[in-house]
Design a protein around this motif. Structure first.
Motif, mmCIF file in Angstrom:
data_model
loop_
_atom_site.group_PDB
_atom_site.id
_atom_site.type_symbol
_atom_site.label_atom_id
_atom_site.label_comp_id
_atom_site.label_asym_id
_atom_site.label_seq_id
_atom_site.Cartn_x
_atom_site.Cartn_y
_atom_site.Cartn_z
ATOM 1 N N ILE A 21 0.887 -1.037 0.110
ATOM 2 C CA ILE A 21 -0.016 -0.009 -0.016
ATOM 3 C C ILE A 21 0.841 1.139 -0.023
ATOM 4 O O ILE A 21 0.872 2.260 -1.009
ATOM 5 N N VAL A 22 1.912 1.418 1.023
ATOM 6 C CA VAL A 22 2.687 2.537 1.044
ATOM 7 C C VAL A 22 3.701 2.538 -0.199
ATOM 8 O O VAL A 22 3.728 3.738 -0.739
ATOM 9 N N SER A 23 4.012 1.626 -0.788
ATOM 10 C CA SER A 23 4.699 1.690 -1.945
ATOM 11 C C SER A 23 4.023 2.096 -3.316
ATOM 12 O O SER A 23 4.496 2.987 -3.917
ATOM 13 N N GLY A 24 2.846 1.536 -3.257
ATOM 14 C CA GLY A 24 1.919 2.084 -4.506
ATOM 15 C C GLY A 24 1.637 3.393 -4.343
ATOM 16 O O GLY A 24 1.699 4.409 -5.343
ATOM 17 N N ALA A 196 0.938 4.573 -13.160
ATOM 18 C CA ALA A 196 0.376 5.231 -12.279
ATOM 19 C C ALA A 196 -1.115 4.708 -11.697
ATOM 20 O O ALA A 196 -1.397 4.417 -10.682
ATOM 21 N N GLY A 197 -1.646 4.552 -12.949
ATOM 22 C CA GLY A 197 -3.111 3.816 -12.618
ATOM 23 C C GLY A 197 -3.029 2.455 -11.928
ATOM 24 O O GLY A 197 -3.730 2.346 -11.058
ATOM 25 N N HIS A 198 -2.081 1.670 -12.403
ATOM 26 C CA HIS A 198 -1.949 0.435 -11.641
ATOM 27 C C HIS A 198 -1.485 0.509 -10.142
ATOM 28 O O HIS A 198 -2.195 -0.204 -9.260
ATOM 29 N N LEU A 200 -1.994 3.066 -8.140
ATOM 30 C CA LEU A 200 -3.275 3.362 -7.354
ATOM 31 C C LEU A 200 -4.307 2.605 -7.110
ATOM 32 O O LEU A 200 -4.645 2.437 -6.113
ATOM 33 N N GLY A 201 -4.460 1.981 -8.218
ATOM 34 C CA GLY A 201 -5.513 0.964 -8.054
ATOM 35 C C GLY A 201 -5.121 -0.273 -7.214
ATOM 36 O O GLY A 201 -5.938 -0.961 -6.456
ATOM 37 N N LEU A 202 -4.002 -0.660 -7.127
ATOM 38 C CA LEU A 202 -3.432 -1.620 -6.312
ATOM 39 C C LEU A 202 -3.401 -1.153 -5.196
ATOM 40 O O LEU A 202 -3.888 -2.160 -3.956
ATOM 41 N N ALA A 203 -3.112 -0.216 -4.571
ATOM 42 C CA ALA A 203 -3.347 0.360 -3.101
ATOM 43 C C ALA A 203 -4.578 0.475 -2.815
ATOM 44 O O ALA A 203 -4.802 0.119 -1.835
ATOM 45 N N TRP A 204 -5.327 0.828 -3.746
ATOM 46 C CA TRP A 204 -6.823 1.029 -3.076
ATOM 47 C C TRP A 204 -7.499 -0.381 -3.054
ATOM 48 O O TRP A 204 -8.138 -0.514 -1.927
ATOM 49 N N LEU A 205 -7.352 -1.233 -3.937
ATOM 50 C CA LEU A 205 -7.673 -2.618 -3.854
ATOM 51 C C LEU A 205 -7.455 -3.458 -2.398
ATOM 52 O O LEU A 205 -8.082 -3.852 -1.688
ATOM 53 N N ILE A 206 -5.988 -3.137 -2.221
ATOM 54 C CA ILE A 206 -5.291 -3.894 -1.129
ATOM 55 C C ILE A 206 -5.979 -3.356 0.522
ATOM 56 O O ILE A 206 -6.270 -4.251 1.179
ATOM 57 N N SER A 207 -6.155 -2.124 0.428
ATOM 58 C CA SER A 207 -6.772 -1.223 1.359
ATOM 59 C C SER A 207 -8.267 -1.964 1.651
ATOM 60 O O SER A 207 -8.548 -2.368 2.789
ATOM 61 N N CYS A 208 -8.837 -1.919 0.678
ATOM 62 C CA CYS A 208 -10.317 -2.452 0.714
ATOM 63 C C CYS A 208 -10.395 -3.836 1.119
ATOM 64 O O CYS A 208 -10.974 -4.188 2.104
ATOM 65 N N ILE A 209 -9.362 -4.741 0.639
ATOM 66 C CA ILE A 209 -9.393 -6.306 1.164
ATOM 67 C C ILE A 209 -8.794 -6.423 2.501
ATOM 68 O O ILE A 209 -9.406 -7.213 3.032
ATOM 69 N N LEU A 210 -7.962 -5.321 2.875
ATOM 70 C CA LEU A 210 -7.458 -5.381 4.194
ATOM 71 C C LEU A 210 -8.820 -5.036 5.247
ATOM 72 O O LEU A 210 -8.786 -5.920 6.173
ATOM 73 N N VAL A 211 -9.377 -4.083 5.187
ATOM 74 C CA VAL A 211 -10.557 -3.886 5.804
ATOM 75 C C VAL A 211 -11.368 -5.090 5.956
ATOM 76 O O VAL A 211 -12.165 -5.320 6.945
ATOM 77 N N LEU A 212 -11.879 -5.613 4.680
ATOM 78 C CA LEU A 212 -12.732 -6.577 4.524
ATOM 79 C C LEU A 212 -12.149 -7.722 5.599
ATOM 80 O O LEU A 212 -13.392 -8.398 6.115
#
Length: 220
Positions: A21-24, A196-198, A200-212
């Protein structure tokens, strides 16, 4: 279940997850800062030169089809279908549907806002390839990363055979990056838009999955 009951490997996964997340976000922020300053990227020029050497009429037809798999229309319809399927599969637990909706709707809104904030012009305007509007970040990179990435997550969490999981995971992974590359191949995005899109999308995806995953763990 308490904190003492959490396996050690879970902490390793958490460290890796937060690192991604941080790297993305760091990579995206660095590229975004340069875009705001209207700097030219050497990688964009090199990739464009390479694409011009390999572009063919047949290749344009193939990547025109591939790019449609990442369009707003296709992702929207596919997301609705997936949500309906998950509704019947996870009848007792609807959290996956909720966070999937948050992931898809959130990345769509975030991408639109960021495009208007940075206002980067496209290398070319081709309406037939959905190549209109601003360029940074690529919506065909953020959207597919979240949608197909969430599919990969569902596959991993399924009870399917490992061989099937690996096969589907690799296919979906290649599809994500094929859609991104199609935007460069068709000339409607710079390489940095896609990268950049990849990120950003990866960071957002992992964040949502982590909360899930945390929510599902708390419910247990």
């Amino acid at each position: 279940m308490g904190l003492n009951d959490i396996p050690r490997r879970t902490y390793i996964y958490l460290i890796l997850t937060f690192s991604l997340i941080v790297s993305g976000m760091w990579v995206f922020a660095e590229l975004a800062d340069n875009v705001l300053e209207e700097e030219k990227f050497l990688i964009d020029q090199k990739v464009q030169q390479f694409v011009q050497l390999i572009r063919t009429p047949t290749g344009e037809q193939i990547f025109s089809f591939i790019t449609d798999l990442g369009s707003v229309t296709f992702i929207t319809i596919s997301s609705i279908v997936l949500a309906i399927v998950m509704f019947f599969i996870y009848q007792r637990r609807k959290w996956r549907i909720l966070y999937f909706a948050v992931a898809i709707i959130g990345i769509g809104l975030l991408t639109r806002v960021l495009k208007n904030v940075f206002g980067r012009e496209r290398p070319n305007i081709f309406e037939e390839y959905d190549g209109t509007g601003f360029s940074f970040p690529s919506g065909h990179s953020t959207g597919p990363m979240v949608f197909y990435g969430f599919l990969i997550y569902l596959v991993i969490r399924s009870q399917w055979d490992k061989a099937i999981k690996w096969l589907l995971g690799i296919v979906l992974f290649l599809l994500i990056f094929s859609i991104g590359f199609s935007r460069i191949y068709l000339g409607v995005h710079y390489a940095t838009d896609v990268f950049a899109g990849h990120m950003l999308g990866l960071a957002w995806l992992i964040s949502c999955i982590l909360v899930l995953e945390y929510t599902l763990w708390r419910k247990k």
